[in-house]
Design a protein around this motif. Structure first.
Motif, PDB file in Angstrom:
ATOM      1  N   ALA A  58       0.837  -1.196   0.000  1.00  0.00           N
ATOM      2  CA  ALA A  58       0.000   0.000   0.000  1.00  0.00           C
ATOM      3  C   ALA A  58       0.871   1.245   0.000  1.00  0.00           C
ATOM      4  O   ALA A  58       2.005   1.238   0.484  1.00  0.00           O
ATOM      5  N   ASP A  59       0.324   2.305  -0.547  1.00  0.00           N
ATOM      6  CA  ASP A  59       0.949   3.624  -0.528  1.00  0.00           C
ATOM      7  C   ASP A  59       0.415   4.360   0.697  1.00  0.00           C
ATOM      8  O   ASP A  59      -0.781   4.631   0.784  1.00  0.00           O
ATOM      9  N   SER A  60       1.289   4.666   1.650  1.00  0.00           N
ATOM     10  CA  SER A  60       0.828   5.287   2.896  1.00  0.00           C
ATOM     11  C   SER A  60       0.240   6.670   2.670  1.00  0.00           C
ATOM     12  O   SER A  60      -0.609   7.125   3.444  1.00  0.00           O
ATOM     13  N   ALA A  61       0.652   7.352   1.603  1.00  0.00           N
ATOM     14  CA  ALA A  61       0.147   8.705   1.353  1.00  0.00           C
ATOM     15  C   ALA A  61      -1.317   8.707   0.939  1.00  0.00           C
ATOM     16  O   ALA A  61      -2.072   9.622   1.289  1.00  0.00           O
ATOM     17  N   THR A  62      -1.721   7.685   0.190  1.00  0.00           N
ATOM     18  CA  THR A  62      -3.101   7.651  -0.317  1.00  0.00           C
ATOM     19  C   THR A  62      -3.935   6.535   0.307  1.00  0.00           C
ATOM     20  O   THR A  62      -5.156   6.508   0.123  1.00  0.00           O
ATOM     21  N   ALA A  63      -3.284   5.614   1.016  1.00  0.00           N
ATOM     22  CA  ALA A  63      -3.937   4.451   1.638  1.00  0.00           C
ATOM     23  C   ALA A  63      -4.501   3.470   0.604  1.00  0.00           C
ATOM     24  O   ALA A  63      -5.305   2.612   0.937  1.00  0.00           O
ATOM     25  N   GLU A  64      -4.068   3.581  -0.656  1.00  0.00           N
ATOM     26  CA  GLU A  64      -4.497   2.630  -1.679  1.00  0.00           C
ATOM     27  C   GLU A  64      -3.614   1.399  -1.638  1.00  0.00           C
ATOM     28  O   GLU A  64      -2.392   1.507  -1.510  1.00  0.00           O
ATOM     29  N   ASP A  66      -7.306 -11.053   6.157  1.00  0.00           N
ATOM     30  CA  ASP A  66      -6.809  -9.988   5.287  1.00  0.00           C
ATOM     31  C   ASP A  66      -7.673  -8.737   5.398  1.00  0.00           C
ATOM     32  O   ASP A  66      -7.146  -7.617   5.434  1.00  0.00           O
ATOM     33  N   MET A  67      -8.985  -8.913   5.463  1.00  0.00           N
ATOM     34  CA  MET A  67      -9.879  -7.760   5.599  1.00  0.00           C
ATOM     35  C   MET A  67      -9.657  -7.048   6.922  1.00  0.00           C
ATOM     36  O   MET A  67      -9.706  -5.810   7.000  1.00  0.00           O
ATOM     37  N   ALA A  68      -9.394  -7.815   7.986  1.00  0.00           N
ATOM     38  CA  ALA A  68      -9.147  -7.206   9.294  1.00  0.00           C
ATOM     39  C   ALA A  68      -7.888  -6.347   9.258  1.00  0.00           C
ATOM     40  O   ALA A  68      -7.864  -5.228   9.786  1.00  0.00           O
ATOM     41  N   LEU A  69      -6.827  -6.842   8.627  1.00  0.00           N
ATOM     42  CA  LEU A  69      -5.590  -6.073   8.546  1.00  0.00           C
ATOM     43  C   LEU A  69      -5.788  -4.806   7.718  1.00  0.00           C
ATOM     44  O   LEU A  69      -5.336  -3.718   8.107  1.00  0.00           O
ATOM     45  N   ILE A  70      -6.454  -4.933   6.604  1.00  0.00           N
ATOM     46  CA  ILE A  70      -6.707  -3.774   5.736  1.00  0.00           C
ATOM     47  C   ILE A  70      -7.506  -2.709   6.486  1.00  0.00           C
ATOM     48  O   ILE A  70      -7.199  -1.509   6.415  1.00  0.00           O
ATOM     49  N   GLU A  71      -8.507  -3.152   7.242  1.00  0.00           N
ATOM     50  CA  GLU A  71      -9.325  -2.195   7.998  1.00  0.00           C
ATOM     51  C   GLU A  71      -8.522  -1.548   9.117  1.00  0.00           C
ATOM     52  O   GLU A  71      -8.588  -0.332   9.329  1.00  0.00           O
ATOM     53  N   GLU A  72      -7.744  -2.342   9.848  1.00  0.00           N
ATOM     54  CA  GLU A  72      -6.972  -1.791  10.956  1.00  0.00           C
ATOM     55  C   GLU A  72      -5.926  -0.781  10.478  1.00  0.00           C
ATOM     56  O   GLU A  72      -5.637   0.196  11.169  1.00  0.00           O
ATOM     57  N   LEU A  73      -5.367  -1.014   9.299  1.00  0.00           N
ATOM     58  CA  LEU A  73      -4.372  -0.081   8.763  1.00  0.00           C
ATOM     59  C   LEU A  73      -5.004   1.099   8.033  1.00  0.00           C
ATOM     60  O   LEU A  73      -4.299   1.994   7.570  1.00  0.00           O
ATOM     61  N   GLY A  74      -6.343   1.083   7.927  1.00  0.00           N
ATOM     62  CA  GLY A  74      -7.038   2.192   7.289  1.00  0.00           C
ATOM     63  C   GLY A  74      -6.812   2.272   5.794  1.00  0.00           C
ATOM     64  O   GLY A  74      -6.747   3.370   5.230  1.00  0.00           O
TER      65      GLY A  74
END
Length: 357
Positions: free
Chosen positions: A20-26, A40-48
């Motif tokens: 992921a790109d931390s600047a855009t969260a994509e 995987d969904m839990a990690l994606i959600e926790e990292l925003g």
């Protein structure tokens, strides 16, 4: 800054990669596994993060991809090679294409041989590459089914992977010995199948004599993966508990919504795993809570009803998280942790017994 996580499925020895790109969260997710979609969904959600794509490096034979489930739950798009033969993808990838996420991108390199539709993915600055089942750590993918071709694999590895900088880190889709990463320079020198001075004929002879059994899941996995993770007659879903609005964390813990709990105290068993002095202390306790200190819990599960959901609670949510693990080991399925414990419960102004103001 690049966000990078290497995840593992023990059953199939599959690595899944989150970038992921931390600047855009994509974000993008490479080679997801169906049974790990909730993780995987839990990690994606926790990292925003916002998942743009799941990318399969090929049609896997040893596990069902999580692409379809993740699309269903997050709205992400499915990407796979245009030579894969898979149906239902949103994007079919060809040599040289870029998969963008924020300010970063992955470049597609066709690396057939394990299957005719294998691809490798190279990060924009060529510091990392994801080689699927083409090049493994001190090994390669097999070439004896799904239109595999040892000669094509040798040429792909030398032309598309070994042509990267020697320092480029390589991340495979599988490893069966617990190894996590290698480099172009290492594999050029030390890969026993095609490194050093070994030629294409040496490699082909090696691969034709592996005598490996077919993957155990091939009859299930390949048909499902040819439809990007969902079989036409079996649209499997990862079950979500129905007794309450729960959230699954990357740590593997189900957590309860505190507002729902306050409104439904009569419908659950509340197990407070603090010590007696804490249970009677200034933080108070939730009405109807039963005191079973964490150290006693494994030996006192017989006092609890397996037919009624259980919510565990402690001071800050740590001990009660471990309590849910112990209860599940004891055969209790409907279990959730009160995240934040009594500290959060009191901070939110929820009902208590015996607590000081």
């Amino acid at each position: 800054m690049l966000i990078f996580r290497q995840l593992f499925d023990q059953q199939s020895s599959t690595y899944t990669y989150l970038l992921a790109d931390s600047a855009t969260a994509e974000a993008v997710l490479i080679d997801p596994v169906f049974e790990q979609a909730r993780r995987d969904m839990a990690l994606i959600e926790e990292l925003g993060l916002r998942l743009l794509y799941t990318i399969d490096t090929h049609v896997h034979a040893d596990h069902v991809t999580g692409a379809w489930m993740l699309k269903r739950c997050t709205g992400s798009q499915i990407a796979i090679s245009s030579a894969s033969g898979a149906e239902g993808a949103d994007r079919y990838l060809a040599e040289g294409e870029h998969i963008k996420f924020g300010t970063r991108h992955l470049r597609v390199r066709a690396t057939p041989g394990h299957t005719s539709g294998c691809i490798s993915l190279v990060l924009d600055d060529e510091t990392m590459a994801f080689t699927g089942d083409c090049l493994l750590i001190r090994g390669t993918g097999r070439t004896d089914f799904q239109r595999g071709d040892a000669h094509a694999m040798f040429q792909a590895i030398h032309g598309k992977i070994f042509s990267l900088p020697a320092t480029c880190l390589l991340y495979p889709a599988h490893d069966y010995r617990g190894l996590t990463v290698t480099s172009v320079g290492e594999e050029r020198r030390f890969n026993p199948r095609l490194g050093g001075e070994l030629c294409e004929d040496d490699f082909a002879g090696y691969m034709s004599n592996l005598r490996l059994p077919h993957p155990k899941q091939i009859d299930v996995a390949v048909p499902a993966n040819l439809k990007c993770g969902v079989a036409a007659n079996d649209p499997k879903q990862i079950g979500q508990p129905e007794w309450a609005p729960l959230t699954y964390t990357f740590a593997g813990i189900w957590e309860i919504n505190s507002q729902w709990l306050e409104e439904n105290l009569q419908s659950v068993q509340i197990v407070d795993v603090r010590e007696p002095d804490e249970f009677d202390g200034s933080l108070g306790r939730i009405p109807k809570a039963t005191l079973i200190p964490l150290g006693d819990l494994a030996g006192r599960t017989g006092e609890l009803d397996k037919e009624r959901p259980i919510v565990t609670v402690c001071r800050a949510g740590g001990r009660s998280a471990q309590a849910t693990v112990l209860l599940r080991q004891g055969g209790f399925d409907a279990v959730a942790n009160l995240a934040g414990g009594m500290l959060r419960w009191r901070a939110e102004g929820r009902v208590v017994e015996n607590g000081s103001v």
